[in-house]
Motif scaffolding. Structure first.
Motif, PDB file in Angstrom:
ATOM      1  N   MET A  47       0.754  -1.446  -0.035  1.00 56.33           N
ATOM      2  CA  MET A  47       0.184   0.065  -0.076  1.00 56.33           C
ATOM      3  C   MET A  47       1.030   1.287  -0.031  1.00 56.33           C
ATOM      4  O   MET A  47       1.825   1.559   0.752  1.00 56.33           O
ATOM      5  CB  MET A  47      -0.842  -0.038   1.268  1.00 56.33           C
ATOM      6  N   GLY A  48       0.628   1.906  -0.839  1.00 55.27           N
ATOM      7  CA  GLY A  48       1.431   3.356  -0.992  1.00 55.27           C
ATOM      8  C   GLY A  48       2.739   3.194  -1.761  1.00 55.27           C
ATOM      9  O   GLY A  48       3.646   4.096  -1.945  1.00 55.27           O
ATOM     10  N   MET A  49       2.823   2.007  -2.548  1.00 62.59           N
ATOM     11  CA  MET A  49       4.346   1.867  -3.118  1.00 62.59           C
ATOM     12  C   MET A  49       4.458   2.943  -4.091  1.00 62.59           C
ATOM     13  O   MET A  49       5.850   3.268  -4.068  1.00 62.59           O
ATOM     14  CB  MET A  49       4.241   0.369  -3.991  1.00 62.59           C
ATOM     15  N   GLY A  50       3.591   3.545  -4.826  1.00 67.41           N
ATOM     16  CA  GLY A  50       3.897   4.375  -5.769  1.00 67.41           C
ATOM     17  C   GLY A  50       3.719   5.953  -5.351  1.00 67.41           C
ATOM     18  O   GLY A  50       3.771   6.812  -6.206  1.00 67.41           O
ATOM     19  N   VAL A  51       3.348   6.199  -4.216  1.00 70.70           N
ATOM     20  CA  VAL A  51       2.908   7.721  -3.721  1.00 70.70           C
ATOM     21  C   VAL A  51       4.420   8.479  -3.557  1.00 70.70           C
ATOM     22  O   VAL A  51       4.013   9.659  -4.272  1.00 70.70           O
ATOM     23  CB  VAL A  51       2.361   7.335  -2.404  1.00 70.70           C
ATOM     24  N   PRO A  52       5.334   8.173  -3.268  1.00 75.92           N
ATOM     25  CA  PRO A  52       6.287   8.939  -3.135  1.00 75.92           C
ATOM     26  C   PRO A  52       6.606   9.663  -4.452  1.00 75.92           C
ATOM     27  O   PRO A  52       6.990  10.871  -4.550  1.00 75.92           O
ATOM     28  CB  PRO A  52       7.595   8.350  -2.596  1.00 75.92           C
ATOM     29  N   ALA A  53       6.674   8.605  -5.421  1.00 78.71           N
ATOM     30  CA  ALA A  53       7.053   9.437  -6.843  1.00 78.71           C
ATOM     31  C   ALA A  53       5.883   9.995  -7.545  1.00 78.71           C
ATOM     32  O   ALA A  53       6.162  10.993  -8.504  1.00 78.71           O
ATOM     33  CB  ALA A  53       7.575   8.194  -7.833  1.00 78.71           C
ATOM     34  N   HIS A  54       4.717  10.053  -7.105  1.00 76.44           N
ATOM     35  CA  HIS A  54       3.644  10.525  -7.821  1.00 76.44           C
ATOM     36  C   HIS A  54       2.777  11.341  -7.145  1.00 76.44           C
ATOM     37  O   HIS A  54       2.238  12.333  -7.612  1.00 76.44           O
ATOM     38  CB  HIS A  54       2.569   9.248  -8.463  1.00 76.44           C
ATOM     39  N   ASP A  55       2.373  11.219  -5.869  1.00 76.80           N
ATOM     40  CA  ASP A  55       1.445  11.966  -5.133  1.00 76.80           C
ATOM     41  C   ASP A  55       1.981  12.560  -3.835  1.00 76.80           C
ATOM     42  O   ASP A  55       1.109  13.086  -3.024  1.00 76.80           O
ATOM     43  CB  ASP A  55       0.182  11.257  -5.028  1.00 76.80           C
ATOM     44  N   GLY A  56       3.378  12.362  -3.636  1.00 81.03           N
ATOM     45  CA  GLY A  56       3.604  12.533  -2.114  1.00 81.03           C
ATOM     46  C   GLY A  56       4.806  13.356  -2.191  1.00 81.03           C
ATOM     47  O   GLY A  56       5.336  13.981  -3.446  1.00 81.03           O
ATOM     48  N   ARG A  57       5.293  13.896  -1.119  1.00 81.83           N
ATOM     49  CA  ARG A  57       6.461  14.822  -1.051  1.00 81.83           C
ATOM     50  C   ARG A  57       7.553  14.247  -0.185  1.00 81.83           C
ATOM     51  O   ARG A  57       8.149  14.734   0.542  1.00 81.83           O
ATOM     52  CB  ARG A  57       6.037  16.267  -0.288  1.00 81.83           C
ATOM     53  N   HIS A  58       7.851  12.774  -0.632  1.00 83.36           N
ATOM     54  CA  HIS A  58       8.999  12.117  -0.021  1.00 83.36           C
ATOM     55  C   HIS A  58      10.125  12.580  -0.117  1.00 83.36           C
ATOM     56  O   HIS A  58      10.846  13.256  -0.986  1.00 83.36           O
ATOM     57  CB  HIS A  58       8.998  10.680  -0.730  1.00 83.36           C
TER      58      HIS A  58
END
Length: 286
Positions: free
Chosen positions: A48-59
């Motif tokens: 869950m959330g594997m793609g979030v940092p690259a697409h929709d997060g501010r990792h």
């Protein structure tokens, strides 16, 4: 080369440019590198959330990295309840430590597609329950492998069932970026909506509960055309690693859960339930 005097105009401009660069490097989100066959993870390893940092997060930003404070301003307005989500990547989880830190609910990855079951599922699912948490299971969807109804059956048969015991949350459809290929799994927007509907209908038929939808607004917009037809029935779990949940997908006027960081102090993925503990209990009871 001429020597720059500390107080000269050129010196001040260079120092200001260096300052701007350092600020931007901390606040701008990282972009995903071009995928290659060597970068493709093994089937079953998604979470869950594997793609979030690259697409929709501010990792990588100070706010995203500090899980204790990223939801601070939101929590001032609405009381929220801390949760976590785990998969095989976490292995053996320190549930007593999470409970002591204030975590009161958890979701555990049960399945992916129709080819994978989390080998740690039983230990993680029961471990969270044994310390007093309200827990549930989630399914990582792969719409390019088998129909939605087939994956719903696999999920229910391998941990995703529901019972009215006040401690079991409804199952979650984790629908997000494809870690193994094209972001939308090769489906058209209408085809993706049909696949999701097939999963949700079969899950409801098997369990009597409406499944929660976990997604990110940018993925939902790209891959479903920002379809708004599920919001009146299925609770929303929004993914965004930032100080606020941001804009929600069409059809939902509020989120039920928010995955706000992958950098928690004990377990990486931390979440907030949009309400006090009694609202978590209400969702569990159905």
């Amino acid at each position: 080369m001429p020597v720059l005097r500390p107080g000269s105009l050129r010196s001040r401009r260079l120092r200001f440019a260096a300052f701007l660069f350092s600020v931007l490097s901390l606040t701008l989100p990282l972009t995903a590198p071009a995928a290659s066959a060597a970068d493709t993870p093994a089937r079953g390893s998604a979470y869950m959330g594997m793609g979030v940092p690259a697409h929709d997060g501010r990792h990588g930003s100070p706010m995203a990295m500090n899980g204790l404070f990223s939801g601070f301003f939101t929590s001032l307005a609405v009381q929220q309840t801390e949760g976590v989500d785990v998969s095989s990547h976490q292995g053996t989880v320190a549930w007593p430590s999470l409970w002591s830190s204030g975590v009161r609910w958890a979701y555990v990855k049960a399945t992916e597609g129709t080819y994978y079951r989390n080998p740690y599922f039983n230990a993680q699912y029961n471990g969270s329950y044994n310390v007093g948490m309200i827990r549930g299971a989630y399914h990582f969807a792969t719409p390019d492998t088998t129909p939605g109804s087939t994956q719903a059956n696999y999920f229910v048969d391998h941990g995703g069932t529901w019972q009215r015991d006040g401690k079991t949350l409804p199952g979650v459809l984790d629908i997000e970026w494809n870690p193994y290929g094209a972001a939308c799994y090769g489906k058209t927007q209408s085809g993706m909506v049909s696949w999701i509907r097939s999963f949700l209908n079969q899950y409801k038929a098997r369990t009597g509960r409406a499944a929660v939808i976990y997604t990110a607004t940018s993925w939902w917009t790209q891959c479903t055309g920002n379809y708004g037809g599920f919001g009146s029935v299925n609770p929303l779990w929004i993914a965004r690693y930032a100080s606020t949940p941001g804009p929600l997908p069409a059809g939902w006027s509020f989120y039920t859960m928010w995955q706000y960081t992958s950098s928690g102090p004990i377990v990486g993925d931390h979440d907030k339930f949009n309400g006090a503990l009694d609202r978590v209990q209400a969702l569990a009871r159905g």
